[in-house]
Design a protein around this motif. Sequence first.
Motif, PDB file in Angstrom:
ATOM      1  N   ALA A  83       8.796   5.925 -14.860  1.00 34.18           N
ATOM      2  CA  ALA A  83       9.062   7.252 -15.421  1.00 34.18           C
ATOM      3  C   ALA A  83       9.423   7.165 -16.903  1.00 34.18           C
ATOM      4  CB  ALA A  83      10.200   7.926 -14.660  1.00 34.18           C
ATOM      5  N   THR A  84       9.863   6.002 -17.344  1.00 38.25           N
ATOM      6  CA  THR A  84      10.203   5.827 -18.759  1.00 38.25           C
ATOM      7  C   THR A  84       8.997   5.405 -19.581  1.00 38.25           C
ATOM      8  OG1 THR A  84      10.783   3.470 -18.546  1.00 38.25           O
ATOM      9  CG2 THR A  84      12.514   5.096 -18.071  1.00 38.25           C
ATOM     10  N   GLU A  85       7.847   5.250 -18.934  1.00 38.92           N
ATOM     11  CA  GLU A  85       6.636   4.812 -19.623  1.00 38.92           C
ATOM     12  C   GLU A  85       5.535   5.841 -19.436  1.00 38.92           C
ATOM     13  OE1 GLU A  85       5.750   1.049 -17.913  1.00 38.92           O
ATOM     14  OE2 GLU A  85       7.434   0.050 -18.861  1.00 38.92           O
ATOM     15  N   PRO A  86       5.518   6.885 -20.235  1.00 34.98           N
ATOM     16  CA  PRO A  86       4.533   7.969 -20.057  1.00 34.98           C
ATOM     17  C   PRO A  86       3.083   7.499 -20.102  1.00 34.98           C
ATOM     18  CG  PRO A  86       6.248   8.589 -21.625  1.00 34.98           C
ATOM     19  CD  PRO A  86       6.451   7.145 -21.326  1.00 34.98           C
ATOM     20  N   ARG A 144       1.772   4.665 -18.996  1.00 32.72           N
ATOM     21  CA  ARG A 144       1.349   4.093 -17.711  1.00 32.72           C
ATOM     22  C   ARG A 144       1.286   5.155 -16.630  1.00 32.72           C
ATOM     23  NH1 ARG A 144       3.755  -1.589 -16.031  1.00 32.72           N
ATOM     24  NH2 ARG A 144       1.840  -1.544 -14.831  1.00 32.72           N
ATOM     25  N   ALA A 145       2.260   6.068 -16.628  1.00 27.69           N
ATOM     26  CA  ALA A 145       2.233   7.141 -15.643  1.00 27.69           C
ATOM     27  C   ALA A 145       1.012   8.016 -15.846  1.00 27.69           C
ATOM     28  CB  ALA A 145       3.496   7.971 -15.753  1.00 27.69           C
ATOM     29  N   GLY A 146       0.663   8.266 -17.105  1.00 28.94           N
ATOM     30  CA  GLY A 146      -0.520   9.066 -17.377  1.00 28.94           C
ATOM     31  C   GLY A 146      -1.789   8.372 -16.941  1.00 28.94           C
ATOM     32  N   ALA A 147      -1.827   7.050 -17.111  1.00 26.55           N
ATOM     33  CA  ALA A 147      -2.996   6.298 -16.669  1.00 26.55           C
ATOM     34  C   ALA A 147      -3.162   6.388 -15.166  1.00 26.55           C
ATOM     35  CB  ALA A 147      -2.865   4.832 -17.099  1.00 26.55           C
ATOM     36  N   ALA A 148      -2.051   6.417 -14.440  1.00 22.33           N
ATOM     37  CA  ALA A 148      -2.120   6.540 -12.982  1.00 22.33           C
ATOM     38  C   ALA A 148      -2.725   7.878 -12.582  1.00 22.33           C
ATOM     39  CB  ALA A 148      -0.717   6.402 -12.383  1.00 22.33           C
ATOM     40  N   ARG A 149      -2.313   8.957 -13.265  1.00 26.28           N
ATOM     41  CA  ARG A 149      -2.856  10.270 -12.925  1.00 26.28           C
ATOM     42  C   ARG A 149      -4.319  10.389 -13.313  1.00 26.28           C
ATOM     43  NH1 ARG A 149       2.246  11.721 -15.010  1.00 26.28           N
ATOM     44  NH2 ARG A 149       1.313  12.170 -17.057  1.00 26.28           N
ATOM     45  N   ASP A 150      -4.672   9.821 -14.473  1.00 30.58           N
ATOM     46  CA  ASP A 150      -6.040   9.939 -14.955  1.00 30.58           C
ATOM     47  C   ASP A 150      -6.990   9.052 -14.169  1.00 30.58           C
ATOM     48  OD1 ASP A 150      -5.027  11.616 -16.814  1.00 30.58           O
ATOM     49  OD2 ASP A 150      -4.939  10.139 -18.434  1.00 30.58           O
ATOM     50  N   GLY A 151      -6.444   7.899 -13.632  1.00 30.20           N
ATOM     51  CA  GLY A 151      -7.300   6.940 -12.939  1.00 30.20           C
ATOM     52  C   GLY A 151      -7.653   7.415 -11.573  1.00 30.20           C
ATOM     53  N   TYR A 157       0.817  -1.218   0.000  1.00 33.97           N
ATOM     54  CA  TYR A 157       0.000   0.000   0.000  1.00 33.97           C
ATOM     55  C   TYR A 157       0.852   1.269   0.000  1.00 33.97           C
ATOM     56  CZ  TYR A 157      -3.459  -3.501   1.108  1.00 33.97           C
ATOM     57  OH  TYR A 157      -4.246  -4.624   1.065  1.00 33.97           O
ATOM     58  N   LEU A 158       2.159   1.099  -0.144  1.00 35.95           N
ATOM     59  CA  LEU A 158       3.023   2.266  -0.269  1.00 35.95           C
ATOM     60  C   LEU A 158       2.746   2.973  -1.595  1.00 35.95           C
ATOM     61  CD1 LEU A 158       6.395   0.742   0.990  1.00 35.95           C
ATOM     62  CD2 LEU A 158       4.991   2.429   2.183  1.00 35.95           C
ATOM     63  N   PRO A 159       2.998   4.280  -1.664  1.00 35.31           N
ATOM     64  CA  PRO A 159       2.760   5.003  -2.921  1.00 35.31           C
ATOM     65  C   PRO A 159       3.814   4.664  -3.970  1.00 35.31           C
ATOM     66  CG  PRO A 159       3.715   6.468  -1.282  1.00 35.31           C
ATOM     67  CD  PRO A 159       3.401   5.179  -0.560  1.00 35.31           C
ATOM     68  N   LEU A 160       3.356   4.522  -5.203  1.00 38.57           N
ATOM     69  CA  LEU A 160       4.253   4.277  -6.329  1.00 38.57           C
ATOM     70  C   LEU A 160       3.698   5.008  -7.552  1.00 38.57           C
ATOM     71  CD1 LEU A 160       6.647   2.851  -7.696  1.00 38.57           C
ATOM     72  CD2 LEU A 160       5.130   0.891  -8.119  1.00 38.57           C
ATOM     73  N   ALA A 161       4.351   6.088  -7.929  1.00 36.24           N
ATOM     74  CA  ALA A 161       3.993   6.845  -9.137  1.00 36.24           C
ATOM     75  C   ALA A 161       2.513   7.218  -9.179  1.00 36.24           C
ATOM     76  CB  ALA A 161       4.381   6.067 -10.378  1.00 36.24           C
ATOM     77  N   GLY A 162       2.016   7.754  -8.075  1.00 32.21           N
ATOM     78  CA  GLY A 162       0.663   8.303  -8.086  1.00 32.21           C
ATOM     79  C   GLY A 162      -0.442   7.388  -7.620  1.00 32.21           C
ATOM     80  N   ARG A 163      -0.115   6.174  -7.282  1.00 29.39           N
ATOM     81  CA  ARG A 163      -1.140   5.255  -6.749  1.00 29.39           C
ATOM     82  C   ARG A 163      -0.461   4.266  -5.812  1.00 29.39           C
ATOM     83  NH1 ARG A 163      -3.318   1.609 -11.647  1.00 29.39           N
ATOM     84  NH2 ARG A 163      -4.118   3.636 -12.297  1.00 29.39           N
ATOM     85  N   ARG A 164      -1.283   3.501  -5.088  1.00 35.11           N
ATOM     86  CA  ARG A 164      -0.705   2.515  -4.181  1.00 35.11           C
ATOM     87  C   ARG A 164      -0.152   1.342  -4.987  1.00 35.11           C
ATOM     88  NH1 ARG A 164      -1.647   4.021   1.044  1.00 35.11           N
ATOM     89  NH2 ARG A 164      -3.486   5.333   1.414  1.00 35.11           N
ATOM     90  N   LEU A 165       0.924   0.785  -4.456  1.00 40.24           N
ATOM     91  CA  LEU A 165       1.702  -0.209  -5.187  1.00 40.24           C
ATOM     92  C   LEU A 165       0.839  -1.348  -5.733  1.00 40.24           C
ATOM     93  CD1 LEU A 165       5.187  -1.347  -3.986  1.00 40.24           C
ATOM     94  CD2 LEU A 165       3.560  -3.068  -4.736  1.00 40.24           C
ATOM     95  N   VAL A 166      -0.055  -1.900  -4.912  1.00 44.60           N
ATOM     96  CA  VAL A 166      -0.809  -3.075  -5.331  1.00 44.60           C
ATOM     97  C   VAL A 166      -1.774  -2.768  -6.466  1.00 44.60           C
ATOM     98  CG1 VAL A 166      -2.746  -2.815  -3.703  1.00 44.60           C
ATOM     99  CG2 VAL A 166      -2.030  -5.114  -4.451  1.00 44.60           C
ATOM    100  N   SER A 167      -2.180  -1.524  -6.611  1.00 49.35           N
ATOM    101  CA  SER A 167      -3.147  -1.211  -7.662  1.00 49.35           C
ATOM    102  C   SER A 167      -2.545  -1.365  -9.051  1.00 49.35           C
ATOM    103  CB  SER A 167      -3.703   0.201  -7.490  1.00 49.35           C
ATOM    104  OG  SER A 167      -2.742   1.176  -7.816  1.00 49.35           O
ATOM    105  N   TRP A 168      -1.215  -1.291  -9.163  1.00 53.05           N
ATOM    106  CA  TRP A 168      -0.574  -1.498 -10.458  1.00 53.05           C
ATOM    107  C   TRP A 168      -0.807  -2.933 -10.936  1.00 53.05           C
ATOM    108  CZ3 TRP A 168       1.153   2.345 -13.407  1.00 53.05           C
ATOM    109  CH2 TRP A 168       1.463   3.564 -12.797  1.00 53.05           C
ATOM    110  N   SER A 169      -0.666  -3.901 -10.037  1.00 55.87           N
ATOM    111  CA  SER A 169      -0.907  -5.298 -10.405  1.00 55.87           C
ATOM    112  C   SER A 169      -2.368  -5.526 -10.766  1.00 55.87           C
ATOM    113  CB  SER A 169      -0.521  -6.227  -9.243  1.00 55.87           C
ATOM    114  OG  SER A 169       0.858  -6.176  -8.984  1.00 55.87           O
ATOM    115  N   LEU A 170      -3.266  -4.976  -9.966  1.00 56.54           N
ATOM    116  CA  LEU A 170      -4.693  -5.135 -10.245  1.00 56.54           C
ATOM    117  C   LEU A 170      -5.043  -4.588 -11.625  1.00 56.54           C
ATOM    118  CD1 LEU A 170      -6.110  -4.107  -6.749  1.00 56.54           C
ATOM    119  CD2 LEU A 170      -6.114  -6.415  -7.727  1.00 56.54           C
TER     120      LEU A 170
END
Length: 245
Positions: free
Chosen positions: A233-236, A238-245, A27-40
């Motif tokens: 940071a090298t994948e705009p 995915r990073a954009g999806a985190a901000r938009d989500g 549940y730590l933050p990772l690029a704008g969302r909690r870590l586990v949400s990336w896997s989900l």
Amino acid sequence: MVEPKAAGVVLASGAGTRVGAALNKVYLPLAGRRLVSWSLTAFARVPDVGVLVLVARPQDDELVASVLEREVDGVEVEVVHGGETRQDSELRALRHLAGRIDDGAIDTVLLHDGARPLVSPALITDVLRAAREHGGAIPGLPAEDIVAVGDDGVVLAEQDSATLVRAQTPQGFRAAPLLAAYEQAARERFLGTDTASCMERYSGLPVHWVRGEQRNFKITYPHDLVVAEQVLATEPSRAGAARDG
């Protein structure tokens, strides 16, 4: 007849103390969302994954709610409380899915470590395809730096790197044999090292190796979070999806 779907199970019921945080590391933050949400999110983007389960600790219910406040790409996430061991947590998830496994609605289950946030939908798809074809599949990377060591600490011989891999997740298996193997393991009180070890003991299904991804590493120490941030940071997109989500 309805086409059977796969179930993705993301395990997030460990403590993760080595990362040095006061809360569960997933549940730590990772690029704008909690870590586990990336896997989900990665699982939700695989069309053949129709069911998504998050296995969590009861004391993390508020954190889970914060992760699930927004939809995960339109896929509802079902929450199951885990057990004392990883295998017990996996068994609880499988029992949660048992009705749908028995009636054929779920044909394959993929079990993934929530501390591996950078898994890609492409790798999930590859594991799912291999599991459906062969019965079981594990992603991994060739282990080129492993040697055998005797009891006295003396290096005996270098191992053939072609036969050794560093296992990753998700590990995928046909659902009915997987559930049966875990129930038998529970009856015999067998505790395996991972999903594959339990299947090797109680199932005749062959387990196929799928080439994993360098980026699909496990967050274990604080530095791993820094590396994961750099990768994202090298994948705009995915990073954009985190901000938009």
